[in-house]
Enzyme design. Structure first.
Site, PDB file in Angstrom:
ATOM      1  N   TYR A 208       4.617  15.232 -25.048  1.00  0.00           N
ATOM      2  CA  TYR A 208       3.218  15.681 -24.994  1.00  0.00           C
ATOM      3  C   TYR A 208       2.782  15.703 -23.542  1.00  0.00           C
ATOM      4  O   TYR A 208       3.052  14.765 -22.796  1.00  0.00           O
ATOM      5  CB  TYR A 208       2.327  14.723 -25.792  1.00  0.00           C
ATOM      6  CG  TYR A 208       0.849  15.049 -25.721  1.00  0.00           C
ATOM      7  CD1 TYR A 208       0.330  16.184 -26.355  1.00  0.00           C
ATOM      8  CD2 TYR A 208      -0.040  14.224 -25.033  1.00  0.00           C
ATOM      9  CE1 TYR A 208      -1.028  16.473 -26.300  1.00  0.00           C
ATOM     10  CE2 TYR A 208      -1.402  14.511 -24.979  1.00  0.00           C
ATOM     11  CZ  TYR A 208      -1.890  15.641 -25.613  1.00  0.00           C
ATOM     12  OH  TYR A 208      -3.239  15.934 -25.555  1.00  0.00           O
TER      13      TYR A 208
ATOM     14  N   ASP B  93       6.502  14.599 -15.769  1.00  0.00           N
ATOM     15  CA  ASP B  93       5.185  14.162 -16.221  1.00  0.00           C
ATOM     16  C   ASP B  93       5.213  12.634 -16.275  1.00  0.00           C
ATOM     17  O   ASP B  93       5.763  12.044 -17.203  1.00  0.00           O
ATOM     18  CB  ASP B  93       4.878  14.772 -17.593  1.00  0.00           C
ATOM     19  CG  ASP B  93       3.524  14.325 -18.123  1.00  0.00           C
ATOM     20  OD1 ASP B  93       2.926  13.407 -17.538  1.00  0.00           O
ATOM     21  OD2 ASP B  93       3.072  14.895 -19.133  1.00  0.00           O
TER      22      ASP B  93
ATOM     23  N   LYS C 295      -4.050   8.216 -15.707  1.00  0.00           N
ATOM     24  CA  LYS C 295      -4.177   6.863 -16.258  1.00  0.00           C
ATOM     25  C   LYS C 295      -4.322   5.761 -15.190  1.00  0.00           C
ATOM     26  O   LYS C 295      -5.416   5.559 -14.689  1.00  0.00           O
ATOM     27  CB  LYS C 295      -3.019   6.581 -17.215  1.00  0.00           C
ATOM     28  CG  LYS C 295      -2.973   7.658 -18.333  1.00  0.00           C
ATOM     29  CD  LYS C 295      -2.246   7.243 -19.554  1.00  0.00           C
ATOM     30  CE  LYS C 295      -2.058   8.408 -20.519  1.00  0.00           C
ATOM     31  NZ  LYS C 295      -2.753   8.313 -21.779  1.00  0.00           N
TER      32      LYS C 295
HETATM   33  N1  PMP Z   1       1.006  13.648 -20.187  1.00  0.00           N
HETATM   34  C1  PMP Z   1       1.352  12.529 -20.847  1.00  0.00           C
HETATM   35  C2  PMP Z   1       2.751  12.027 -20.744  1.00  0.00           C
HETATM   36  C3  PMP Z   1       0.418  11.860 -21.625  1.00  0.00           C
HETATM   37  O1  PMP Z   1       0.785  10.754 -22.290  1.00  0.00           O
HETATM   38  C4  PMP Z   1      -0.908  12.359 -21.699  1.00  0.00           C
HETATM   39  C5  PMP Z   1      -1.982  11.680 -22.525  1.00  0.00           C
HETATM   40  N2  PMP Z   1      -1.666  10.549 -23.186  1.00  0.00           N
HETATM   41  C6  PMP Z   1      -1.225  13.518 -20.985  1.00  0.00           C
HETATM   42  C7  PMP Z   1      -0.242  14.126 -20.238  1.00  0.00           C
HETATM   43  C8  PMP Z   1      -2.596  14.081 -21.020  1.00  0.00           C
HETATM   44  O2  PMP Z   1      -3.472  13.268 -20.317  1.00  0.00           O
HETATM   45  P1  PMP Z   1      -5.041  13.306 -20.607  1.00  0.00           P
HETATM   46  O3  PMP Z   1      -5.239  12.774 -21.982  1.00  0.00           O
HETATM   47  O4  PMP Z   1      -5.613  12.448 -19.524  1.00  0.00           O
HETATM   48  O5  PMP Z   1      -5.471  14.723 -20.488  1.00  0.00           O
END
Ligand code: PMP
Length: 427
Positions: free
Chosen positions: A144, A239, A267
């Site tokens: 994701y 990512d 985060k």
């Molecule tokens: N990339 C990863 C690996 C994630 O775990 C997340 C959200 N948990 C995102 C992107 C998206 O981040 P956001 O919810 O801050 O948009």
């Protein structure tokens, strides 16, 4: 049974917010129930509006690595807010944050801040397309990357077919540009590149996939991603929104000794305030406006409160040898858990790296999302509700990673294991 305040408020919330929540996983749909509403949270604890307290293993889904509302971060936010809450013009903390990221993550030569992980990955994809002048991207089934159109794409019916929209509202034309391949499957990746390599702008991968529980790459798999992208002139995007600044100064790329072209963060670097960042090779990053032709922007990007909260959090992690301590806490939890479950004799898998963990109720080796889907979901639901009832708050979904923070003590972890034992005895 009298209705508690959370369920009364959830009924009201559903009248005014779709599904009552501002992000779907919060609705507890995967565990078939209703969420509690939070009154406050401090350290390793979160308290609901009915006054019940839980040991929390979510930490706002990753950002709260020092625990909830650490005094140093809260105080710094107060201090900085008195001087201004948003400027929309350069200020020194933005430079300090960029320098800190570059200092900690060797692959990052330049970095731009944004406001969420979604923005970071969406922008990195646009940048990779602009840089390579190619349109297609490769992502992995079960990874994701937030909810931008190009990344809300699921696997198509055949290995080499293009993806299918994974949400209503994602145009098929977008999905056609995203090739979704199974994770940990080198042969399929080789086939995809043999057929489409010249058109592929980038591979985007969760450095350690942590949105299907917690899945690890097979030995050599991440090296293959690096090598194959170089072979075909595509970019490699890591990512590290979840793993960055949580597993060590340089995230998974530091642990695995790899150099992606671009990396995405979020985060932990925002200290709990909205943040995202993407960075990497200077020649690629300099394709961004205002220097280059790839447009990307944000009214609140580099927000002074988010920069201050994030920098304070990173400083604390460094000062207190935070990553090593998190790993020790994780190892303590892991050894207790193995002992408990071995005695019980039930099938399980426990994946952990540092302070991230996932317990699966299955005896299958977890190689990719197909294995994750085959765990005992009914058992997970019972386990989740049993733990919640006894004051342990785990992610309300079997596809999420758990997080330990520096505010968790060994005795929190031991108490949690006792709860696990009591709950498993009953189900
Ligand atoms: N990339 C990863 C690996 C994630 O775990 C997340 C959200 N948990 C995102 C992107 C998206 O981040 P956001 O919810 O801050 O948009």
């Amino acid at each position: 049974m009298p209705q508690n305040l959370s369920s009364k408020l959830f009924a009201v919330a559903k009248e005014v917010i779709p599904g009552g929540v501002n992000s779907p996983v919060r609705a507890f749909k995967n565990v078939g129930g209703e969420p509690f509403f939070v009154r406050r949270a401090k350290g390793s604890r979160i308290e609901d509006i009915d006054g019940k307290s839980y040991i929390d293993y979510i930490g706002s889904w990753g950002p709260n690595i020092l625990g909830h509302a650490p005094n140093v971060v809260a105080n710094r936010i107060h201090e900085v807010a008195k001087e201004g809450i948003s400027f929309g013009i350069p200020h020194p903390a933005e430079v300090e944050m960029a320098q800190k990221i570059i200092d900690w993550v060797p692959s990052v030569e330049k970095v731009r801040m944004c406001n969420s992980g979604t923005e970071a990955t969406m922008s990195a994809i646009r940048l990779a397309r602009g840089f390579t002048k190619r349109d297609k991207i490769v992502k992995f089934n079960g990874c994701y990357h937030g909810h931008s159109d190009s990344l809300l794409v699921a696997a198509g019916s055949g290995a080499l077919t293009h993806g299918e929209p994974d949400s209503a509202g994602v145009p098929r034309d977008f999905a056609n540009l995203t090739i979704v391949v199974p994770y940990n499957d080198p042969e399929t990746l080789e086939k995809v590149f043999a057929e489409e390599g010249e058109n592929i702008a980038a591979i985007i991968v969760e450095s350690y996939p942590a949105n299907a529980g917690l899945v690890f790459p097979k030995p050599g798999y991440l090296t293959l991603l690096r090598e194959i992208t170089q072979r075909y002139g595509s970019l490699l995007i890591f990512d590290e929104v979840m793993t960055g600044f949580r597993l060590g100064k340089a995230g998974v790329q530091g642990l695995e000794n790899l150099t992606p072209d671009l990396s995405c963060f979020g985060k932990v670097i925002g200290g709990g305030l909205p943040v995202g960042a993407f960075g990497g090779r200077a020649d690629v990053m300099d394709m961004l406006a205002p220097v280059g032709p790839v447009y990307q922007a944000g009214t609140l990007s580099g927000n002074p409160l988010a920069m201050a909260a994030g920098l304070t959090q990173l400083h604390e992690l460094e000062k207190n040898s935070g990553f090593a301590r998190l790993d020790r806490l994780g190892a303590h939890f892991e050894s207790g858990l193995h002992q408990l479950l071995a005695e019980k004799g039930m099938p399980y898998r426990f994946n952990r790296v540092g302070s991230m963990f996932c317990l699966y109720f299955t005896d299958r080796e977890i190689v990719n999302v197909d294995d994750v889907m085959k765990q005992d979901l009914d058992l997970f639901k019972k386990f989740f509700w049993g733990c919640l009832d006894k004051g342990v708050y785990l992610a309300p979904s079997p596809y999420e990673t758990g997080f330990i923070s520096l505010a968790h003590t060994e005795s929190d972890l031991d108490d949690t294991l006792t709860v696990f034992q009591e709950v498993l005895q009953k189900i």
